[in-house]
Design a protein around this motif. Structure first.
Motif, PDB file in Angstrom:
ATOM      1  N   ALA A  98       0.824  -1.206   0.000  1.00  7.63           N
ATOM      2  CA  ALA A  98       0.000   0.000   0.000  1.00  7.63           C
ATOM      3  C   ALA A  98       0.862   1.260   0.000  1.00  7.63           C
ATOM      4  O   ALA A  98       0.596   2.217  -0.737  1.00  7.63           O
ATOM      5  CB  ALA A  98      -0.932  -0.005   1.211  1.00  7.63           C
ATOM      6  N   GLN A  99       1.926   1.249   0.797  1.00 14.67           N
ATOM      7  CA  GLN A  99       2.771   2.429   0.943  1.00 14.67           C
ATOM      8  C   GLN A  99       3.629   2.703  -0.279  1.00 14.67           C
ATOM      9  O   GLN A  99       3.769   3.846  -0.697  1.00 14.67           O
ATOM     10  CB  GLN A  99       3.668   2.276   2.174  1.00 14.67           C
ATOM     11  N   TYR A 100       4.206   1.658  -0.881  1.00 14.01           N
ATOM     12  CA  TYR A 100       5.182   1.866  -1.953  1.00 14.01           C
ATOM     13  C   TYR A 100       4.687   1.496  -3.351  1.00 14.01           C
ATOM     14  O   TYR A 100       5.223   1.983  -4.339  1.00 14.01           O
ATOM     15  CB  TYR A 100       6.470   1.099  -1.635  1.00 14.01           C
ATOM     16  N   LEU A 148      10.916  -8.108   1.459  1.00 10.71           N
ATOM     17  CA  LEU A 148       9.481  -8.224   1.173  1.00 10.71           C
ATOM     18  C   LEU A 148       9.099  -7.398  -0.052  1.00 10.71           C
ATOM     19  O   LEU A 148       8.391  -7.874  -0.946  1.00 10.71           O
ATOM     20  CB  LEU A 148       8.662  -7.757   2.370  1.00 10.71           C
ATOM     21  N   LEU A 149       9.574  -6.154  -0.106  1.00 13.74           N
ATOM     22  CA  LEU A 149       9.277  -5.301  -1.261  1.00 13.74           C
ATOM     23  C   LEU A 149       9.860  -5.874  -2.548  1.00 13.74           C
ATOM     24  O   LEU A 149       9.235  -5.807  -3.602  1.00 13.74           O
ATOM     25  CB  LEU A 149       9.804  -3.882  -1.019  1.00 13.74           C
ATOM     26  N   HIS A 150      11.051  -6.437  -2.456  1.00 12.10           N
ATOM     27  CA  HIS A 150      11.687  -7.062  -3.622  1.00 12.10           C
ATOM     28  C   HIS A 150      10.784  -8.169  -4.176  1.00 12.10           C
ATOM     29  O   HIS A 150      10.530  -8.233  -5.379  1.00 12.10           O
ATOM     30  CB  HIS A 150      13.058  -7.616  -3.209  1.00 12.10           C
ATOM     31  N   GLY A 159      11.526 -10.801 -13.409  1.00 11.55           N
ATOM     32  CA  GLY A 159      12.933 -10.511 -13.717  1.00 11.55           C
ATOM     33  C   GLY A 159      13.449  -9.298 -12.970  1.00 11.55           C
ATOM     34  O   GLY A 159      12.766  -8.706 -12.124  1.00 11.55           O
ATOM     35  N   HIS A 160      14.689  -8.919 -13.301  1.00  9.06           N
ATOM     36  CA  HIS A 160      15.354  -7.812 -12.621  1.00  9.06           C
ATOM     37  C   HIS A 160      15.747  -6.717 -13.609  1.00  9.06           C
ATOM     38  O   HIS A 160      16.840  -6.158 -13.522  1.00  9.06           O
ATOM     39  CB  HIS A 160      16.589  -8.312 -11.856  1.00  9.06           C
ATOM     40  N   GLY A 161      14.869  -6.410 -14.534  1.00 12.20           N
ATOM     41  CA  GLY A 161      15.135  -5.373 -15.526  1.00 12.20           C
ATOM     42  C   GLY A 161      14.919  -3.980 -14.966  1.00 12.20           C
ATOM     43  O   GLY A 161      14.600  -3.794 -13.786  1.00 12.20           O
ATOM     44  N   PRO A 162      15.070  -2.963 -15.811  1.00 10.83           N
ATOM     45  CA  PRO A 162      14.934  -1.562 -15.370  1.00 10.83           C
ATOM     46  C   PRO A 162      13.572  -1.248 -14.732  1.00 10.83           C
ATOM     47  O   PRO A 162      13.512  -0.497 -13.758  1.00 10.83           O
ATOM     48  CB  PRO A 162      15.120  -0.755 -16.664  1.00 10.83           C
ATOM     49  N   LEU A 168      11.465  -0.411  -7.089  1.00 11.28           N
ATOM     50  CA  LEU A 168      12.132  -0.428  -5.783  1.00 11.28           C
ATOM     51  C   LEU A 168      12.757   0.910  -5.402  1.00 11.28           C
ATOM     52  O   LEU A 168      13.098   1.125  -4.241  1.00 11.28           O
ATOM     53  CB  LEU A 168      13.178  -1.537  -5.730  1.00 11.28           C
ATOM     54  N   GLU A 169      12.893   1.810  -6.365  1.00  9.03           N
ATOM     55  CA  GLU A 169      13.418   3.147  -6.052  1.00  9.03           C
ATOM     56  C   GLU A 169      12.511   3.889  -5.075  1.00  9.03           C
ATOM     57  O   GLU A 169      12.951   4.806  -4.386  1.00  9.03           O
ATOM     58  CB  GLU A 169      13.584   3.977  -7.329  1.00  9.03           C
TER      59      GLU A 169
END
Length: 199
Positions: A98-100, A148-150, A159-162, A168-169
């Motif tokens: 909810a926050q992010y 958790l956010l990850h 995946g771990h793309g842009p 996550l920023e």
């Protein structure tokens, strides 16, 4: 840069910051300087304050660094004492989403597992399930929140793309949490002197 003003021996010097770094539990941090304290730094909770004891000769930069280190240590100690169960972990994931992520990342299940020894967490987007390694228990809250956010981000972006890292920023302690986890991994690889580890 001017040197810190001299402190009179025997008279503890105090400075208080009313706003601790985000993610810490205390509402205020009080730094007490002591001319009798030479090298050690310690900290403890006193009501809703955190008191950090440092040598009087420390610079402002050293003070800031040590306050941050001691807040992390206290948070880790307190986390070990009260690691959340699966239900609390699921509630925490919901709050973080909810926050992010404006509540867009919805996990069906969030739980601790003991079979992940080479990764901190995992996610199965098709099922909406998130699993966190039991090794995270006892780490500072901001580190657990990052993991958790990850995993929540993986419910939105595979995946771990842009696009993944852009999500996550939003979490201000991402880099710090990643550094903490990298330090844990690096420390585990260090050789241990004989007699300090169970054989």
């Amino acid at each position: 840069m001017p040197a810190d003003p001299p402190h009179r021996a025997g008279t503890p010097q105090r400075s208080t910051t009313s706003q601790p770094p985000s993610g810490s539990w205390a509402s205020a941090i009080e730094v007490r300087r002591s001319a009798r304290r030479r090298r050690t730094v310690s900290a403890y909770r006193e009501g809703d304050r955190t008191v950090v004891l440092i040598p009087a000769r420390m610079s402002e930069a050293e003070e800031q660094r040590w306050v941050s280190v001691m807040l992390d240590k206290l948070a880790a100690q307190e986390s070990r004492r009260r690691a959340p169960g699966d239900a609390e972990l699921a509630e925490r994931a919901e709050r973080l989403s909810a926050q992010y992520f404006a509540g867009r990342a919805r996990a069906a299940t969030v739980r601790w597992v003991t079979n992940q020894n080479t990764r901190w967490g995992s996610c199965t987007p098709a099922e909406g399930s998130i699993r966190l390694s039991h090794r995270l228990k006892g780490m500072p809250e901001y580190v657990v929140d990052y993991v958790l956010l990850h995993e929540l981000a993986h419910l939105l972006v595979p995946g771990h793309g842009p696009d993944f890292w852009r999500l996550l920023e939003a979490y201000p302690r991402t880099e710090r949490a990643r550094g903490y986890l990298e330090g844990v991994v690096a420390a585990a690889r260090l050789p241990h002197p004989p007699g300090t580890r169970e054989e």
